[in-house]
Design an enzyme around this catalytic site. Sequence first.
Site, PDB file in Angstrom:
ATOM      1  N   ARG A 173       0.351  -1.220  -0.135  1.00 24.92           N
ATOM      2  CA  ARG A 173       0.310   0.168  -0.140  1.00 24.92           C
ATOM      3  C   ARG A 173       0.834   0.969  -0.257  1.00 24.92           C
ATOM      4  O   ARG A 173       0.380   2.775  -0.246  1.00 24.92           O
ATOM      5  CB  ARG A 173      -0.892   0.229   1.370  1.00 24.92           C
ATOM      6  CG  ARG A 173      -2.215  -0.868   0.711  1.00 24.92           C
ATOM      7  CD  ARG A 173      -2.820  -1.098   1.627  1.00 24.92           C
ATOM      8  NE  ARG A 173      -3.913  -1.365   1.768  1.00 24.92           N
ATOM      9  CZ  ARG A 173      -5.265  -2.292   2.379  1.00 24.92           C
ATOM     10  NH1 ARG A 173      -4.744  -1.767   4.423  1.00 24.92           N
ATOM     11  NH2 ARG A 173      -6.203  -2.330   2.135  1.00 24.92           N
ATOM     12  N   LYS A 226     -18.459 -16.561   4.861  1.00 26.84           N
ATOM     13  CA  LYS A 226     -19.471 -16.133   4.448  1.00 26.84           C
ATOM     14  C   LYS A 226     -20.007 -15.863   3.270  1.00 26.84           C
ATOM     15  O   LYS A 226     -19.795 -14.950   2.409  1.00 26.84           O
ATOM     16  CB  LYS A 226     -19.416 -15.315   5.542  1.00 26.84           C
ATOM     17  CG  LYS A 226     -18.870 -15.883   7.252  1.00 26.84           C
ATOM     18  CD  LYS A 226     -19.802 -14.669   8.511  1.00 26.84           C
ATOM     19  CE  LYS A 226     -18.489 -14.629   9.233  1.00 26.84           C
ATOM     20  NZ  LYS A 226     -18.826 -13.345  10.189  1.00 26.84           N
ATOM     21  N   GLY A 273      -7.503  -7.628  -0.043  1.00 25.49           N
ATOM     22  CA  GLY A 273      -7.727  -8.602   1.374  1.00 25.49           C
ATOM     23  C   GLY A 273      -6.809 -10.051   1.178  1.00 25.49           C
ATOM     24  O   GLY A 273      -5.842 -10.153   0.685  1.00 25.49           O
ATOM     25  N   GLY A 283     -12.412  -5.219   1.383  1.00 21.80           N
ATOM     26  CA  GLY A 283     -13.827  -3.915   1.341  1.00 21.80           C
ATOM     27  C   GLY A 283     -14.331  -3.375   0.755  1.00 21.80           C
ATOM     28  O   GLY A 283     -15.100  -3.499  -0.441  1.00 21.80           O
TER      29      GLY A 283
HETATM   30  C1  3PG Z   1      -8.519  -2.053   5.460  1.00 29.32           C
HETATM   31  O1  3PG Z   1      -7.336  -3.097   5.387  1.00 29.32           O
HETATM   32  O2  3PG Z   1      -9.650  -3.489   4.981  1.00 29.32           O
HETATM   33  C2  3PG Z   1      -8.126  -0.624   4.581  1.00 29.32           C
HETATM   34  O3  3PG Z   1      -7.509   0.079   5.506  1.00 29.32           O
HETATM   35  C3  3PG Z   1     -10.047  -0.429   5.914  1.00 29.32           C
HETATM   36  O4  3PG Z   1      -9.785  -0.502   6.683  1.00 29.32           O
HETATM   37  P1  3PG Z   1     -10.976  -1.016   8.192  1.00 29.32           P
HETATM   38  O5  3PG Z   1     -11.938  -2.269   7.354  1.00 29.32           O
HETATM   39  O6  3PG Z   1      -9.959  -0.880   9.079  1.00 29.32           O
HETATM   40  O7  3PG Z   1     -12.046   0.591   7.566  1.00 29.32           O
END
Ligand code: 3PG
Length: 412
Positions: free
Chosen positions: A38, A210, A368, A391
């Site tokens: 990132r 899920k 993710g 997300g």
């Molecule tokens: C992440 O890693 O999912 C993003 O940086 C957003 O973070 P958060 O899910 O804690 O809002």
Amino acid sequence: MSLNKKSVDDINVKGRRVLVRCDFNVPLKNGEITDETRIVAALPTIKKLIKDGGKVILCSHLGKVKNGPNEGESLAPVAKRLSEKLGKDVKFIDDYSVTGATATGAVEAMNEGDVILLQNTRFRGKEETKPEEAGEAFAKELADLADDYVCDAFGSAHRAHASVAVVTKYIKEKGGNNAVGYLMQKEIDFLGNAVENPVRPFVAILGGAKVADKLNVINTLLDKCDTLIIGGGMAYTFLKAKGYEVGKSLLDETKIDYCKEMMEKAEKAGKQLLLPVDTVCIDSFPDPIDNPNIATTVVDADKIPSDKEGADIGPKTIALYAEAVKSAKTVVWNGPMGVFENPVLANGTEEVAKALSETSATTIIGGGDSAAAVNQLGYADKMSHISTGGGASLEFLEGKKLPGVYAADDRA
Ligand code: 3PG
Ligand code: MG
């Protein structure tokens, strides 16, 4: 897909103070950054603003910050790594109030091309994460530090937080620009093209624990793709919906009807919906999760014993999924195929990553866990695009508007 939003190429920041929201939420272990993806992804925008003579004020969150400001969730390691990457000093404003006299003083002392990093925006608690409840004072204080604002935090773009979205209101009020950065543009280009304008066949692969987390994305992707592949824990609710017994596997009873509905939808639309045909079973969930001393058996998906749970896709499923990926022209993947944190149960996820690395299709990895898996396995440079947002990429694929994107000014 081109984004009709003002970008860093559309604004002239010479001599101006530019607040840049990045997503520097990087994994840390004992204070050391274990994955700098990132940070590296944020460099093009930062370098461009430095080159143009802006005074670059960076901000970001790190972690969830559940128990108030603390050293473990300080952005200090990011400032250090960023300085190394840019080859210039990034002044870190180590003040838990993020904004305030120290930050204001540091900004006043900036020269063109200087870079500072504010402390973790979540140290302001609900003022950052729930401005609709806690008020907009923090958003305004952030805006007061700057003339213009650039959002390059794709990973946080699904959060309507003070530093991601609300700040734009106050920048606008004083006539400043709200633009998006290069990373935001790149992410939206890849993800947007994949769903709106895919070269076909378009194969979508969804995994993860899920079904409930993926309801909308399953539905939306079924409209857009030619083949939808399901793996991971959520596959067992689909198998149950098909009439199979799933033993002790992860099951969401409340979503069985939904899965039936999705299977019918696929059938009617003439789309392929691929489910596991065999599965790697274990007696109970490994404790700790990466404990390699576990026994496994492979069974067909309709023969899961009542005392066992499925924890990865089996070899026949791997072959089936790899074949589907081979003939694809566009592939989007989000979510692991099994309990990939455990080396014994990571095979399905690894083999899917491998199949993607070998196809000539445009391959897009949602952030993710799937991005982590691809990075870990060393396939990163074989993929067309690895999203920096977990997300955020999921919500984008669902067709939701991301607050961090729509808060930017429209292009004139
Ligand atoms: C992440 O890693 O999912 C993003 O940086 C957003 O973070 P958060 O899910 O804690 O809002
Ligand atoms: Mg998250």
